[in-house]
Enzyme design. Structure first.
Site, mmCIF file in Angstrom:
data_model
loop_
_atom_site.group_PDB
_atom_site.id
_atom_site.type_symbol
_atom_site.label_atom_id
_atom_site.label_comp_id
_atom_site.label_asym_id
_atom_site.label_seq_id
_atom_site.Cartn_x
_atom_site.Cartn_y
_atom_site.Cartn_z
ATOM 1 N N VAL A 192 -16.616 141.045 32.050
ATOM 2 C CA VAL A 192 -16.164 139.906 32.844
ATOM 3 C C VAL A 192 -14.637 139.994 32.924
ATOM 4 O O VAL A 192 -13.935 138.987 32.791
ATOM 5 C CB VAL A 192 -16.626 138.563 32.232
ATOM 6 C CG1 VAL A 192 -16.606 137.461 33.298
ATOM 7 C CG2 VAL A 192 -18.021 138.661 31.643
ATOM 8 N N ALA A 193 -14.145 141.225 33.114
ATOM 9 C CA ALA A 193 -12.704 141.488 33.232
ATOM 10 C C ALA A 193 -11.934 140.804 32.093
ATOM 11 O O ALA A 193 -12.367 140.864 30.939
ATOM 12 C CB ALA A 193 -12.204 141.071 34.610
ATOM 13 N N CYS A 194 -10.849 140.105 32.417
ATOM 14 C CA CYS A 194 -9.992 139.539 31.367
ATOM 15 C C CYS A 194 -10.702 138.465 30.538
ATOM 16 O O CYS A 194 -10.180 138.049 29.502
ATOM 17 C CB CYS A 194 -8.719 138.963 31.967
ATOM 18 S SG CYS A 194 -7.586 140.239 32.507
ATOM 19 N N SER A 195 -11.834 137.976 31.017
ATOM 20 C CA SER A 195 -12.546 136.951 30.254
ATOM 21 C C SER A 195 -13.708 137.529 29.444
ATOM 22 O O SER A 195 -14.505 136.768 28.885
ATOM 23 C CB SER A 195 -13.069 135.856 31.187
ATOM 24 O OG SER A 195 -11.990 135.056 31.623
ATOM 25 N N SER A 219 -9.064 141.340 28.245
ATOM 26 C CA SER A 219 -9.825 140.333 27.493
ATOM 27 C C SER A 219 -9.362 140.196 26.044
ATOM 28 O O SER A 219 -9.650 139.197 25.386
ATOM 29 C CB SER A 219 -11.310 140.680 27.513
ATOM 30 O OG SER A 219 -11.585 141.781 26.691
#
Ligand code: COA
Length: 380
Positions: free
Chosen positions: A161-164, A340
């Site tokens: 979820v990419a950076c998350s 992340s």
């Protein structure tokens, strides 16, 4: 062996782990390499530039980078090729299928530290989630390789979820605990972001760094005395093209075509800034209200580390005043944006001093758009 009667279904963070690559690149070193690339490029294309066929490239500057982002340096897995104006990308010897993958290797290092800090044996862990923005390959899952290397009998899968990714991983792990499907879950975030960064792009060449983090999420009934109660988790996604990477097996260049910069990280940085700040600030305030927590009373915010300006604005909206470094610590200055892993590094390095009962927030945001909040309270 766990006594099933001890399980509570309440998730906690038992410990975290951090692996930091030895090599670091300062803004000065980065800009010197970039500007040498610009010089060579413009020299090689002098004729086309003179006829107006192509635009000359423009130099980067240390002052701009620090002012616009707050980044002073970043760790990388391969400093020499990244700084070589003829390469400007990470390179390492290809590993055979019998060797541990590089992503798994750094994930395992962070995971071992988390296990050690929790006093937990690998065989007592039920699941491994590899939650990161760039996987080394589609399958077999990095998580399963990490699981195998650690000797965990259970299951693992990758999630992006990419950076998350890390906060989405924490909620997923917490949900396993809440449902009683697991009592101990490792959320591992190996982020070799130097591989997706276009080191030749002046607008973004300074942004990212490499690192790996691990978070051990467990049932409170088996957790070590000192841990962090997870008070609530919340996730949100809203589609946006403003941060994008088109790399993929259905979208790769054919051998006779140029790769194209859109197979690396691209963004509309200004739009990201403007759109994500209000979305995340509102999400935090709403979730605090749902959990009956006064946001102004939060002892510390461990925010995603992409830009000091964004963090200053979000923290101000949440706390109601300009946050001090103690209230909203920065790791971005020496780590850069580690996707992340950023909020987890901040939590790992800046949480020991909090007292029992102190409440804080781990919060991520990034491509998707995606955002995640994890409210925690110190226990033990
Ligand atoms: N060196 C010197 N000048 C540069 C430069 C560089 N490396 N890169 C851009 N500039 C210049 C631009 O050309 C522009 O000049 P102009 O005003 O003469 O046109 C000026 O600096 C401003 O550029 P801009 O791209 O608008 O900068 P910014 O202030 O928006 O900062 C970011 C750029 C990327 C740092 C900022 O937008 C940001 O952090 N956004 C959020 C990013 C984010 O969180 N992304 C999530 C990733 S997961």
């Amino acid at each position: 062996m766990t006594d099933i009667a001890r399980l509570t279904g309440r998730p906690v963070i038992s410990a975290t782990g951090l692996f930091t690559p030895e090599d670091s690149i300062s803004n000065e070193e980065l800009v010197a390499s970039f500007n040498e690339y610009v010089r060579r490029h413009n020299e090689a294309n002098a004729e086309a530039i003179a006829t107006g066929e192509i635009e000359p490239l423009t130099e980067s500057s240390v002052e701009f980078i620090e002012k616009a982002s707050g980044i002073k340096a970043r760790h990388v897995m391969a400093k020499v090729p990244v700084l070589d104006p003829e390469i400007m990308a990470p390179r390492w010897p290809q590993r055979s299928n019998d060797e541990l993958s590089i992503l798994a290797e750094i994930g395992v290092k962070a995971a071992r530290q988390a296990l050690e800090r929790a006093g937990r044996k690998a065989e007592d862990v039920d699941a491994v989630l590899c939650a990161a923005s760039n996987m080394e390959r589609p399958y077999p899952a990095m998580a399963i390789e990490i699981q195998q290397e650690l000797g965990i009998d259970g299951f693992g899968f990758d999630m992006n979820v990419a950076c998350s990714s890390a906060t989405f991983g924490i909620q997923t792990a917490a949900d396993y605990i809440r449902a009683g499907n697991a009592k101990s879950v490792l959320v591992v975030s190996p982020e070799i972001t130097s591989g997706h960064l276009n080191w030749r792009d002046r607008d973004s060449h300074f942004i990212f760094g490499d690192v790996a983090t691990a978070v051990l999420v467990e049932d409170s009934g088996i957790a070590p005395k000192e841990h962090w109660d997870i008070l609530g988790t919340k996730l949100k996604t809203v589609f946006s093209n403003n941060i994008r990477n088109n790399f993929g097996f259905l979208n790769r260049a054919y051998p006779d075509e140029a790769g194209g910069p859109d197979k690396l990280f691209v963004q509309e940085g200004r739009k990201v800034f403007k759109e994500v700040v209000p979305m995340v600030a509102q999400m935090i305030v709403d979730e605090a209200a749902r959990l009956e927590i006064d946001p102004a009373g939060l002892r510390r915010l461990w925010l995603h580390q992409a830009n000091t300006g964004m963090n200053r604005l979000i923290a101000h909206r949440v706390l109601g005043h300009e946050a001090s470094e103690d209230e909203s610590p920065t790791v971005l200055d020496t780590y850069g944006n580690t996707s992340s892993a950023g909020s987890i590094i901040a939590f790992h390095l800046h949480s020991e001093d909090l007292a029992e009962g102190d409440t804080g927030l781990i919060c991520s945001f990034g491509a998707g758009y995606s955002a995640g909040t994890v409210f925690v309270r110190r226990a033990g």
